[in-house]
Design an enzyme around this catalytic site. Structure first.
Site, PDB file in Angstrom:
ATOM      1  N   HIS A   5      -0.094  -2.010  -4.954  1.00  0.00           N
ATOM      2  CA  HIS A   5      -0.077  -1.871  -3.506  1.00  0.00           C
ATOM      3  C   HIS A   5      -0.679  -3.098  -2.818  1.00  0.00           C
ATOM      4  O   HIS A   5      -0.117  -3.615  -1.858  1.00  0.00           O
ATOM      5  CB  HIS A   5      -0.820  -0.597  -3.074  1.00  0.00           C
ATOM      6  N   LYS A  35      -1.368  12.625  -4.654  1.00  0.00           N
ATOM      7  CA  LYS A  35      -2.290  13.757  -4.631  1.00  0.00           C
ATOM      8  C   LYS A  35      -3.274  13.565  -3.489  1.00  0.00           C
ATOM      9  O   LYS A  35      -3.813  12.475  -3.308  1.00  0.00           O
ATOM     10  CB  LYS A  35      -3.014  13.815  -5.980  1.00  0.00           C
TER      11      LYS A  35
END
Length: 187
Positions: free
Chosen positions: A31, A97
């Site tokens: 990322h 999550k």
């Protein structure tokens, strides 16, 4: 649901899905690399795949790579990067999550993306949905847990937790909990 052709704007908050298609794993290092201007390897199209916040446990066998465990990692760590990645790469499906923040939710609304909740603690169950490991990138650069794994999945179980219209199950749960707490404190 076919990952490559799904209409993310039609997905409803709280809707359970069984994903079929191509999923790429990506954690913190990937990322940051993409956010800072890094390029995806040739042939990788995040618009027609899902990006899974996961650091899988992989086993190299004579037949190739096999995922042993592949539970979701906490997505909030990717909040500083995700909105720009959604916009830059046309990302439509994120799996993780715990949800993400306001910037990511707004990017989902603006650019047509959804955040899908995978079940934490179900690493083996999720690994069993992987029908093939089709490749890996950045293995030497980022290591196995942070590499960009190419996974073909069948019936990967998720729930729409942040939709493409700016709605969030996490926000709803938090608001309902605050309301119930206030009622209990005032009783």
């Amino acid at each position: 649901m076919d990952i490559a052709t799904c209409d993310v704007r039609a997905l409803k908050l709280g809707e359970p899905l069984a994903l079929n298609g191509l999923v790429y794993t990506g954690r913190d290092r990937l990322h940051k690399y993409l956010h800072d201007g890094g390029a995806l390897p040739e042939g990788i199209d995040l618009h027609r795949a899902a990006l899974y916040h996961c650091g899988p446990v992989m086993l190299h066998t004579p037949a190739g790579w096999r995922m042993v465990a592949g539970g979701p990692t906490t997505s909030s760590r990717e909040e500083p990067y995700e909105a720009e990645i959604i916009e830059r790469f046309g990302l439509r499906l994120i799996i993780g999550k715990g949800g993400m923040g306001a910037r990511t939710l707004e990017a989902c609304r603006r650019f047509g993306c959804v955040y899908l909740q995978a079940v934490g603690g179900a690493a083996t169950l999720i690994a069993n949905t992987v029908t093939a490991v089709e490749g890996v990138d950045f293995l030497e650069t980022f290591g196995a847990a942070e590499a960009l794994w190419h996974l073909r999945v069948k019936d990967f179980p998720v729930v729409v937790a942040m939709d493409a219209h700016g709605n969030s199950l996490y926000d709803r749960v938090q608001a309902r909990s605050a309301q119930q707490l206030a009622q209990l404190l005032n009783a």
